[in-house]
Design a protein around this motif. Structure first.
Motif, PDB file in Angstrom:
ATOM      1  N   GLU A  93     -17.689  -4.918 -13.308  1.00 54.73           N
ATOM      2  CA  GLU A  93     -17.981  -5.608 -12.047  1.00 54.73           C
ATOM      3  C   GLU A  93     -19.417  -5.347 -11.620  1.00 54.73           C
ATOM      4  O   GLU A  93     -20.128  -6.254 -11.177  1.00 54.73           O
ATOM      5  CB  GLU A  93     -17.012  -5.127 -10.959  1.00 54.73           C
ATOM      6  N   ALA A  94     -19.853  -4.092 -11.779  1.00 52.79           N
ATOM      7  CA  ALA A  94     -21.223  -3.744 -11.392  1.00 52.79           C
ATOM      8  C   ALA A  94     -22.223  -4.507 -12.245  1.00 52.79           C
ATOM      9  O   ALA A  94     -23.274  -4.942 -11.764  1.00 52.79           O
ATOM     10  CB  ALA A  94     -21.435  -2.238 -11.542  1.00 52.79           C
ATOM     11  N   ARG A  95     -21.886  -4.680 -13.518  1.00 46.23           N
ATOM     12  CA  ARG A  95     -22.791  -5.418 -14.399  1.00 46.23           C
ATOM     13  C   ARG A  95     -22.802  -6.897 -14.030  1.00 46.23           C
ATOM     14  O   ARG A  95     -23.838  -7.557 -14.099  1.00 46.23           O
ATOM     15  CB  ARG A  95     -22.394  -5.198 -15.856  1.00 46.23           C
ATOM     16  N   ALA A  96     -21.648  -7.421 -13.630  1.00 44.07           N
ATOM     17  CA  ALA A  96     -21.614  -8.809 -13.163  1.00 44.07           C
ATOM     18  C   ALA A  96     -22.457  -8.954 -11.900  1.00 44.07           C
ATOM     19  O   ALA A  96     -23.147  -9.963 -11.711  1.00 44.07           O
ATOM     20  CB  ALA A  96     -20.177  -9.251 -12.907  1.00 44.07           C
ATOM     21  N   VAL A  97     -22.431  -7.933 -11.040  1.00 36.81           N
ATOM     22  CA  VAL A  97     -23.241  -7.968  -9.820  1.00 36.81           C
ATOM     23  C   VAL A  97     -24.728  -8.041 -10.189  1.00 36.81           C
ATOM     24  O   VAL A  97     -25.484  -8.833  -9.616  1.00 36.81           O
ATOM     25  CB  VAL A  97     -22.956  -6.741  -8.912  1.00 36.81           C
ATOM     26  N   VAL A  98     -25.142  -7.248 -11.166  1.00 41.28           N
ATOM     27  CA  VAL A  98     -26.542  -7.274 -11.607  1.00 41.28           C
ATOM     28  C   VAL A  98     -26.937  -8.697 -12.028  1.00 41.28           C
ATOM     29  O   VAL A  98     -27.988  -9.222 -11.630  1.00 41.28           O
ATOM     30  CB  VAL A  98     -26.763  -6.290 -12.787  1.00 41.28           C
ATOM     31  N   GLU A  99     -26.057  -9.333 -12.809  1.00 37.71           N
ATOM     32  CA  GLU A  99     -26.357 -10.696 -13.266  1.00 37.71           C
ATOM     33  C   GLU A  99     -26.385 -11.677 -12.099  1.00 37.71           C
ATOM     34  O   GLU A  99     -27.235 -12.547 -12.022  1.00 37.71           O
ATOM     35  CB  GLU A  99     -25.320 -11.142 -14.303  1.00 37.71           C
ATOM     36  N   LEU A 100     -25.424 -11.515 -11.171  1.00 41.57           N
ATOM     37  CA  LEU A 100     -25.346 -12.449 -10.048  1.00 41.57           C
ATOM     38  C   LEU A 100     -26.514 -12.272  -9.083  1.00 41.57           C
ATOM     39  O   LEU A 100     -26.929 -13.228  -8.422  1.00 41.57           O
ATOM     40  CB  LEU A 100     -24.003 -12.290  -9.323  1.00 41.57           C
ATOM     41  N   VAL A 101     -27.042 -11.054  -9.003  1.00 39.25           N
ATOM     42  CA  VAL A 101     -28.249 -10.845  -8.188  1.00 39.25           C
ATOM     43  C   VAL A 101     -29.414 -11.599  -8.832  1.00 39.25           C
ATOM     44  O   VAL A 101     -30.167 -12.304  -8.167  1.00 39.25           O
ATOM     45  CB  VAL A 101     -28.565  -9.339  -8.032  1.00 39.25           C
ATOM     46  N   LYS A 102     -29.517 -11.492 -10.164  1.00 43.17           N
ATOM     47  CA  LYS A 102     -30.579 -12.215 -10.875  1.00 43.17           C
ATOM     48  C   LYS A 102     -30.418 -13.724 -10.713  1.00 43.17           C
ATOM     49  O   LYS A 102     -31.387 -14.462 -10.639  1.00 43.17           O
ATOM     50  CB  LYS A 102     -30.532 -11.879 -12.367  1.00 43.17           C
ATOM     51  N   CYS A 165     -15.542  -2.426 -24.594  1.00 43.59           N
ATOM     52  CA  CYS A 165     -16.608  -2.158 -23.621  1.00 43.59           C
ATOM     53  C   CYS A 165     -17.233  -0.786 -23.878  1.00 43.59           C
ATOM     54  O   CYS A 165     -16.527   0.192 -24.078  1.00 43.59           O
ATOM     55  CB  CYS A 165     -16.026  -2.221 -22.213  1.00 43.59           C
ATOM     56  N   THR A 166     -18.552  -0.737 -23.876  1.00 47.00           N
ATOM     57  CA  THR A 166     -19.235   0.534 -24.139  1.00 47.00           C
ATOM     58  C   THR A 166     -19.705   1.207 -22.845  1.00 47.00           C
ATOM     59  O   THR A 166     -20.440   2.187 -22.897  1.00 47.00           O
ATOM     60  CB  THR A 166     -20.450   0.319 -25.056  1.00 47.00           C
ATOM     61  N   TYR A 167     -19.290   0.670 -21.699  1.00 45.58           N
ATOM     62  CA  TYR A 167     -19.748   1.237 -20.424  1.00 45.58           C
ATOM     63  C   TYR A 167     -18.647   2.070 -19.766  1.00 45.58           C
ATOM     64  O   TYR A 167     -17.703   1.518 -19.222  1.00 45.58           O
ATOM     65  CB  TYR A 167     -20.195   0.127 -19.467  1.00 45.58           C
ATOM     66  N   ARG A 168     -18.788   3.376 -19.806  1.00 38.75           N
ATOM     67  CA  ARG A 168     -17.815   4.235 -19.123  1.00 38.75           C
ATOM     68  C   ARG A 168     -18.220   4.434 -17.655  1.00 38.75           C
ATOM     69  O   ARG A 168     -17.398   4.701 -16.805  1.00 38.75           O
ATOM     70  CB  ARG A 168     -17.692   5.596 -19.814  1.00 38.75           C
ATOM     71  N   ILE A 169     -19.517   4.378 -17.387  1.00 39.85           N
ATOM     72  CA  ILE A 169     -19.963   4.437 -15.998  1.00 39.85           C
ATOM     73  C   ILE A 169     -20.907   3.271 -15.732  1.00 39.85           C
ATOM     74  O   ILE A 169     -21.454   2.684 -16.657  1.00 39.85           O
ATOM     75  CB  ILE A 169     -20.667   5.778 -15.652  1.00 39.85           C
ATOM     76  N   SER A 170     -21.085   2.928 -14.460  1.00 37.12           N
ATOM     77  CA  SER A 170     -21.985   1.844 -14.095  1.00 37.12           C
ATOM     78  C   SER A 170     -23.399   2.411 -14.020  1.00 37.12           C
ATOM     79  O   SER A 170     -23.647   3.319 -13.240  1.00 37.12           O
ATOM     80  CB  SER A 170     -21.595   1.276 -12.733  1.00 37.12           C
ATOM     81  N   PRO A 171     -24.327   1.896 -14.810  1.00 39.37           N
ATOM     82  CA  PRO A 171     -25.657   2.495 -14.817  1.00 39.37           C
ATOM     83  C   PRO A 171     -26.550   2.060 -13.655  1.00 39.37           C
ATOM     84  O   PRO A 171     -27.579   2.673 -13.409  1.00 39.37           O
ATOM     85  CB  PRO A 171     -26.241   2.006 -16.144  1.00 39.37           C
ATOM     86  N   PRO A 265     -16.793 -14.111 -13.360  1.00 33.63           N
ATOM     87  CA  PRO A 265     -17.739 -13.757 -12.310  1.00 33.63           C
ATOM     88  C   PRO A 265     -19.097 -14.432 -12.495  1.00 33.63           C
ATOM     89  O   PRO A 265     -19.827 -14.637 -11.527  1.00 33.63           O
ATOM     90  CB  PRO A 265     -17.851 -12.230 -12.427  1.00 33.63           C
ATOM     91  N   ILE A 266     -19.422 -14.762 -13.737  1.00 31.81           N
ATOM     92  CA  ILE A 266     -20.736 -15.346 -14.007  1.00 31.81           C
ATOM     93  C   ILE A 266     -20.755 -16.845 -13.678  1.00 31.81           C
ATOM     94  O   ILE A 266     -21.772 -17.377 -13.255  1.00 31.81           O
ATOM     95  CB  ILE A 266     -21.137 -15.115 -15.477  1.00 31.81           C
ATOM     96  N   CYS A 267     -19.650 -17.539 -13.888  1.00 34.81           N
ATOM     97  CA  CYS A 267     -19.580 -18.968 -13.580  1.00 34.81           C
ATOM     98  C   CYS A 267     -19.612 -19.141 -12.059  1.00 34.81           C
ATOM     99  O   CYS A 267     -18.583 -19.076 -11.397  1.00 34.81           O
ATOM    100  CB  CYS A 267     -18.287 -19.574 -14.131  1.00 34.81           C
ATOM    101  N   GLY A 319     -18.497  -9.526 -20.632  1.00 36.64           N
ATOM    102  CA  GLY A 319     -17.340  -9.169 -21.454  1.00 36.64           C
ATOM    103  C   GLY A 319     -16.207  -8.535 -20.685  1.00 36.64           C
ATOM    104  O   GLY A 319     -15.497  -7.689 -21.215  1.00 36.64           O
ATOM    105  N   CYS A 320     -16.004  -8.939 -19.429  1.00 41.80           N
ATOM    106  CA  CYS A 320     -14.974  -8.309 -18.604  1.00 41.80           C
ATOM    107  C   CYS A 320     -13.569  -8.789 -18.966  1.00 41.80           C
ATOM    108  O   CYS A 320     -12.583  -8.161 -18.595  1.00 41.80           O
ATOM    109  CB  CYS A 320     -15.238  -8.551 -17.121  1.00 41.80           C
TER     110      CYS A 320
END
Lengths: 373, 144
Positions: A93-102, A165-171, A265-267, A319-320
């Motif tokens: 979700e945090a990664r989707a937020v990064v994309e949606l901010v962009k 998924c290779t993300y265990r924490i939100s960077p 989330p990206i659409c 990849g959620c």
């Protein structure tokens, strides 16, 4: 240097709850967007919390996800307001937020992003069944935290996209939280990752904490397991769609309900291109196309929608796996998204949601790249 | 007639940018250069304005190949549209290839307004190539 705080308590729920309640109490945030286990216990529901008492006794930690909260943040930040929202986000979700901010769909200024560690989630449908069969959220948490790759997946079925998924924490979140399970009780480690997070944590009346020993090694070890799984599953996914017939087989199951697009989330488009006038045929056009091809499967343009949607959003796909969760017919094609995302994003040396400063591949270019020169 | 004459006449659809490639095609016309009549041009304002969905739609609805042509790098009327088209076409080709399509059916070329002969050559080259490839299987019955 990040600010690290610690909260000790009896179990994962109570420490996380007291941290969130503290944020509301000390007015670090005005509202919280947090997934809360419903009163039935069988489901998790993203909830906007206004009163801290609404969290009393509620279960917040469970290995299940019900839609991406990133989509709710799009709605919640549509207008500029003076309320600060604390959003509890899993890494996807945090990664989707990064994309949606962009993509200029989320205004992050009044959002405090609180990232939680994630060992993977169970499909919402499975989760309800497991709870009804007598399992508890706490028990499931412990199973997944102990070993997310061994026998547990056979018993409880961690989602495939989570296993990839290779993300265990939100960077990228302002604050990241993690649990330190001790012999007696649990410690919640709260760490700042941005200046905003640092400011908030410094303002909170909480004891200082320290990083968990050996955490980085453990994360590395887990990622090695994940890479191994990705290699295995890639062979399967690759073999699944090498011909147009394979793809058509998937499309035969698609009913074009647009659930995958709605839950992605990206659409973010208010009106999907594939629902717009240029691609919806008139009655005469249906006949003309059926006549030209000899037949036309209905609803028409399933492949156009699926391939087109992939082309439109794959560079930002995190990849959620929400598309697959939402699909009523379990269309295999949707399993390809996390896999294809890796392949396509690699071309542009990009990883969706990893770095807020990397420009979107479709909005950027290099003069000397690709073909034709 | 080309040497690979198999009786198949390909339908080739082209998205030509207004500022360079369409003018180049125009120049080919006024210069009376000969090229196969199998080419159907569509004028667009910029190669970067071509939504990839239309390329997929064309391939599914009867085109045997699609050409996207724009200004040479550095010459885009809108500064960077052609570079963006190049990224989009790269994504499309990678995806198509993954699913067993012949990515050779999608062409991206740079043709300037002064390059009438290059335009005619490109269409001839494309015609020969696609004739060799045969009909596009995507447009067949049942695919939707």
């Amino acid at each position: 240097m990040p600010v690290i705080k610690s909260i000790k308590g009896d179990d994962t729920n109570s420490v996380f709850r007291s941290f969130l309640q503290k944020l509301l109490e000390q007015q670090a945030v005005n509202e919280l967007l947090v997934p809360v286990i419903a009163e039935s216990g069988e489901n998790i529901v993203p909830t906007l919390i206004h009163d801290k008492t609404a969290l009393d006794g509620r279960v917040l930690v469970a290995p299940v996800i019900n839609g991406s909260s990133a989509t709710h943040l799009v709605q919640l930040t549509e207008e500029k307001r003076d309320k600060t929202i604390g959003a509890v986000l899993r890494p996807c979700e945090a990664r989707a937020v990064v994309e949606l901010v962009k993509l200029k769909q989320i205004e992050p200024e009044n959002v405090l992003q609180i990232g939680t560690g994630c060992m993977g989630t169970i499909s919402i449908r499975n989760y309800s069944k497991l709870i009804r069969s007598g399992k508890t959220s706490d028990g499931l948490n412990k199973m997944i935290m102990k070993d997310r790759y061994a026998d547990v997946e056979k018993d409880i079925g961690i989602r495939e996209s989570c296993k990839m998924c290779t993300y265990r924490i939100s960077p990228t979140t302002d604050i990241t939280v993690g649990f330190n399970i001790m012999d007696k009780g649990v410690e919640l480690i709260v760490m700042s990752q941005t200046e905003k997070g640092e400011g908030v944590l410094n303002g909170l009346d909480l004891p200082d904490g320290a990083k968990i020993d050996g955490m980085e090694e453990r994360l590395k070890e887990m990622n090695e397991q994940t890479e191994k799984f990705i290699q295995e599953i890639s062979v399967e996914l690759d073999a699944m769609t090498t011909t147009q017939e394979d793809l058509q087989k998937s499309m035969d199951l698609c009913i074009k309900c647009f659930n995958c697009m709605n839950m992605c989330p990206i659409c973010y488009c208010k009106e999907c291109f594939f629902k717009s006038a240029p691609v919806i045929p008139s009655p005469a056009q249906y006949s003309k196309r059926a006549a030209k091809k000899g037949s036309l499967s209905m609803p028409s343009d399933k492949m156009l929608f699926q391939l087109g949607r992939m082309n439109h959003m794959i560079t930002s796909c995190v990849g959620c796996g929400q598309c697959l969760e939402a699909c009523p017919n379990d269309v295999d094609y949707l399993r390809q998204f996390p896999y294809m995302a890796k392949i396509i994003q690699k071309i542009f040396d990009y990883e969706a949601g990893k770095n807020p400063d990397d420009p979107l591949p479709l909005a950027d270019f290099k003069e000397d790249e690709l073909y034709p020169k | 007639m080309s040497e690979s004459d198999n009786g198949f006449e390909p339908r080739i659809l082209g998205f030509l940018c207004n500022w360079c490639s369409y003018t180049g095609a125009d120049l080919a016309g006024v210069s009376r250069l000969q090229y196969p009549p199998n080419f159907i041009p569509i004028r667009v304002m910029c190669s970067g304005a071509v939504d990839i969905a239309f390329v997929i739609k064309a391939l599914m609805e009867g085109a045997d190949a699609v050409l996207i042509a724009g200004c040479h790098p550095g010459d885009c009327h809108y500064i960077s549209g052609n570079y963006k088209a190049r990224r989009r076409v790269t994504i499309l080709k990678s995806i198509l290839e993954k699913y067993g399509f012949d990515e050779k059916r999608v062409w991206l070329r740079w043709i300037a307004a002064s390059e009438g002969p290059l335009f005619a050559d490109t269409i001839r080259e494309m015609y020969d190539e696609i004739k060799k490839l045969g009909p596009n299987s995507l447009k067949r019955s049942g695919m939707s």
